[in-house]
Design an enzyme around this catalytic site. Structure first.
Site, PDB file in Angstrom:
ATOM      1  N   HIS A   1       0.581  -9.533   4.453  1.00 22.88           N
ATOM      2  CA  HIS A   1      -0.517  -8.554   4.459  1.00 22.88           C
ATOM      3  C   HIS A   1      -1.151  -8.551   3.066  1.00 22.88           C
ATOM      4  O   HIS A   1      -0.845  -7.705   2.230  1.00 22.88           O
ATOM      5  CB  HIS A   1       0.000  -7.165   4.852  1.00 22.88           C
ATOM      6  CG  HIS A   1      -1.095  -6.182   5.168  1.00 22.88           C
ATOM      7  ND1 HIS A   1      -1.234  -5.581   6.396  1.00 22.88           N
ATOM      8  CD2 HIS A   1      -2.110  -5.703   4.403  1.00 22.88           C
ATOM      9  CE1 HIS A   1      -2.289  -4.774   6.386  1.00 22.88           C
ATOM     10  NE2 HIS A   1      -2.837  -4.821   5.172  1.00 22.88           N
TER      11      HIS A   1
ATOM     12  N   ASN B   1      -2.250 -10.809   8.098  1.00 23.38           N
ATOM     13  CA  ASN B   1      -3.200  -9.728   8.335  1.00 23.38           C
ATOM     14  C   ASN B   1      -4.622 -10.188   8.019  1.00 23.38           C
ATOM     15  O   ASN B   1      -4.870 -10.730   6.945  1.00 23.38           O
ATOM     16  CB  ASN B   1      -2.878  -8.509   7.474  1.00 23.38           C
ATOM     17  CG  ASN B   1      -3.860  -7.387   7.759  1.00 23.38           C
ATOM     18  OD1 ASN B   1      -3.949  -6.915   8.895  1.00 23.38           O
ATOM     19  ND2 ASN B   1      -4.644  -7.000   6.769  1.00 23.38           N
ATOM     20  N   GLU B   2      -5.512  -9.971   8.955  1.00 22.82           N
ATOM     21  CA  GLU B   2      -6.946 -10.222   8.768  1.00 22.82           C
ATOM     22  C   GLU B   2      -7.194 -11.621   8.218  1.00 22.82           C
ATOM     23  O   GLU B   2      -7.913 -11.801   7.221  1.00 22.82           O
ATOM     24  CB  GLU B   2      -7.565  -9.104   7.915  1.00 22.82           C
ATOM     25  CG  GLU B   2      -7.441  -7.771   8.648  1.00 22.82           C
ATOM     26  CD  GLU B   2      -7.987  -6.559   7.919  1.00 22.82           C
ATOM     27  OE1 GLU B   2      -8.416  -6.690   6.773  1.00 22.82           O
ATOM     28  OE2 GLU B   2      -7.972  -5.458   8.512  1.00 22.82           O
TER      29      GLU B   2
ATOM     30  N   GLN C   1       0.806  -1.223   0.000  1.00 22.04           N
ATOM     31  CA  GLN C   1       0.000   0.000   0.000  1.00 22.04           C
ATOM     32  C   GLN C   1       0.840   1.275   0.000  1.00 22.04           C
ATOM     33  O   GLN C   1       0.329   2.346  -0.307  1.00 22.04           O
ATOM     34  CB  GLN C   1      -0.965  -0.023   1.183  1.00 22.04           C
ATOM     35  CG  GLN C   1      -1.977  -1.152   1.057  1.00 22.04           C
ATOM     36  CD  GLN C   1      -2.958  -1.208   2.207  1.00 22.04           C
ATOM     37  OE1 GLN C   1      -2.790  -1.983   3.132  1.00 22.04           O
ATOM     38  NE2 GLN C   1      -3.994  -0.400   2.161  1.00 22.04           N
TER      39      GLN C   1
HETATM   40  O1  IFM Z   1      -6.198  -0.722   4.016  1.00 23.63           O
HETATM   41  C1  IFM Z   1      -6.788  -1.770   4.714  1.00 23.63           C
HETATM   42  C2  IFM Z   1      -5.724  -2.677   5.289  1.00 23.63           C
HETATM   43  O2  IFM Z   1      -4.884  -3.191   4.302  1.00 23.63           O
HETATM   44  C3  IFM Z   1      -6.375  -3.845   6.013  1.00 23.63           C
HETATM   45  N1  IFM Z   1      -7.363  -3.407   6.938  1.00 23.63           N
HETATM   46  C4  IFM Z   1      -8.348  -2.451   6.487  1.00 23.63           C
HETATM   47  C5  IFM Z   1      -7.645  -1.265   5.841  1.00 23.63           C
HETATM   48  C6  IFM Z   1      -8.678  -0.217   5.390  1.00 23.63           C
HETATM   49  O3  IFM Z   1      -9.550  -0.762   4.452  1.00 23.63           O
END
Ligand code: IFM
Length: 442
Positions: free
Chosen positions: A127, A171-172, A26
């Site tokens: 991520h 991540n997530e 990102q």
């Molecule tokens: O930008 C994302 C991130 O990569 C993961 N969690 C949510 C953020 C906002 O959408």
């Protein structure tokens, strides 16, 4: 009604850790060996937006791979005590089994500089992005592919462990395969837990820092509060995206609807803290295939020029959800607001930090908070949602802290804040221009 100017003073526990979060793809730019980069080049990616009004490739993103030295100074200058970042597997292993030592040296230098500035670093090992070759092999959908991740971690961990104060394996990991996709994605959910457990146990061989995987903690809410079917499907969504993971990590039991349960001793207790990414609540409509309901009308603010569900503010959800996580310490590894008018971010921050403090008063052991995100960045398909405490010029990449960034610095310095603090950074409550469409959305 919220009145952020009258919020009572709050002081966070001594040693509370304040920071911000980002992810490699990102912000870095030119992440050319990743599956995400590849997708962004394909016409398919733009099929719903041929004029590219919203969708865009990540390109140089924030050019952070080049500007990382300056960014370390930016983080330090904003008073952040901690920083959550991710390392791009596709840079380290661009081709299967081929290690890029210059990329390793880059990340080691970044970590070294952060630590030298007194910043505690939390590293996310996966991520959302990974090497294209790994994607072509089926990525995490194929259980056997875990061995590639294991080989990568075995290569990387000894080189970076000494710099790291906290770990996220993935991540997530709870939202892989979609949030409301039902029972068909059970095998993927099982895999994600096992990949997490694999990472957890591997990290333990190299590091004493606490380990978890970040959990996208959605606050599910029935669209029709008294409708039995909406209530049941809300419970279903909560079970499959939240409770399934909590239960598995606590007990080793993988219990998912319509699937024979499995027991995995490697999963049991494979966490040292709950890593919570909290943004908003989602409305559940049992009568829609995807369950996804529009929000309440009074919540339909358009704070960026595209429909985007993460604009809602629901700070109470943070309290309700954290109360479910009393058995391990908690770090909020992401929380933030996307808006063009930074004043909304100030309101969001004040309300969520107040809620967080209330959760702590209720006995949840919250040890730290990472605002998402340090700077405006690439939001996976688009640059329109701006989450940053710092603005980034899309042409020059110049960084400019926003008022919310300065407010956050003050909160960190005081280890707390009050409505009076907020008032110094916000002359009046934000409002959207009347010409903005406030109507139906997401
Ligand atoms: O930008 C994302 C991130 O990569 C993961 N969690 C949510 C953020 C906002 O959408």
């Amino acid at each position: 009604m919220y009145d952020v100017f009258s919020l009572p003073p709050v002081t966070f526990p001594k040693g509370f850790l304040w920071g911000s979060a980002t992810a490699g793809h990102q912000i870095e730019g030119d992440n050319v060996h990743s599956q995400a980069w590849q997708n962004e080049q394909s016409p398919e990616f733009y099929k719903d937006d041929p004029e590219r009004r919203v969708r865009a490739p990540s390109g140089k993103a924030c050019d952070h791979y080049r500007l990382y030295r300056e960014d370390v100074e930016l983080i330090a200058g904003l008073g952040h005590q901690a920083y959550r970042m991710s390392i791009e597997w596709s840079r380290i292993e661009p081709d299967q089994g081929q290690w890029d030592h210059a990329a390793v040296a880059h990340y080691v230098d970044l970590l070294e500089r952060l630590v030298a500035r007194g910043i505690r670093v939390f590293v996310t090992l996966h991520h959302f992005t990974h090497p294209l070759w790994f994607d072509q092999l089926g990525a995490f959908a194929k259980a056997d592919n875990r061995r590639y991740f294991e080989r990568y971690l075995t290569f990387l961990l000894p080189k970076i462990s000494s710099y790291v104060s906290g770990w996220n394996v993935i991540n997530e990991f709870n939202q892989w395969g979609g949030l409301t996709a039902g029972v068909s994605i059970a095998p993927l959910k099982f895999n994600m837990l096992r990949i997490h457990a694999l990472g957890y146990h591997l990290i333990k061989q190299y590091s004493r820092a606490p380990v978890s995987s970040a959990h996208a903690f959605i606050h599910w809410f029935p669209r029709r509060f008294n409708d039995t079917l909406d209530q049941r499907m809300t419970a279903f969504a909560d079970f499959t995206t939240n409770e399934f993971f909590f239960h598995a990590l606590r007990t080793g039991e993988l219990v998912y609807p319509n699937v024979d349960a499995e027991y995995d001793p490697e999963v049991k207790g494979a966490l040292d803290f709950w890593s919570v990414n909290y943004y908003t609540r989602h409305m559940v409509d049992a009568r829609l295939a995807k369950l996804d309901a529009p929000r309440f009308r009074h919540k339909q603010l358009r704070m960026i020029p595209m429909p985007f569900y993460l604009e809602e503010m629901y700070p109470e959800g943070l309290i309700a959800n954290l109360e479910r996580l009393r058995d391990y310490p908690v770090y909020i590894t992401e929380n933030g607001c996307c808006c063009d008018d930074d004043r909304f971010r100030i309101v969001y921050l004040a309300l969520h930090l107040s809620a967080l403090h209330e959760a702590i008063e209720r006995g949840v052991e919250v040890r730290g908070y990472f605002y998402w995100s340090l700077m405006d960045n690439y939001e996976w398909t688009t640059f329109l949602p701006r989450f940053g405490l710092v603005a980034v010029d899309p042409h020059t990449y110049q960084r400019t802290p926003k008022p919310s960034g300065w407010l956050y610095r003050e909160i960190i310095g005081a280890n707390g804040f009050s409505g009076a603090t907020v008032r110094r950074f916000l002359s009046e409550l934000p409002t959207l221009p009347l010409s903005e469409p406030h109507g139906q959305r997401d």
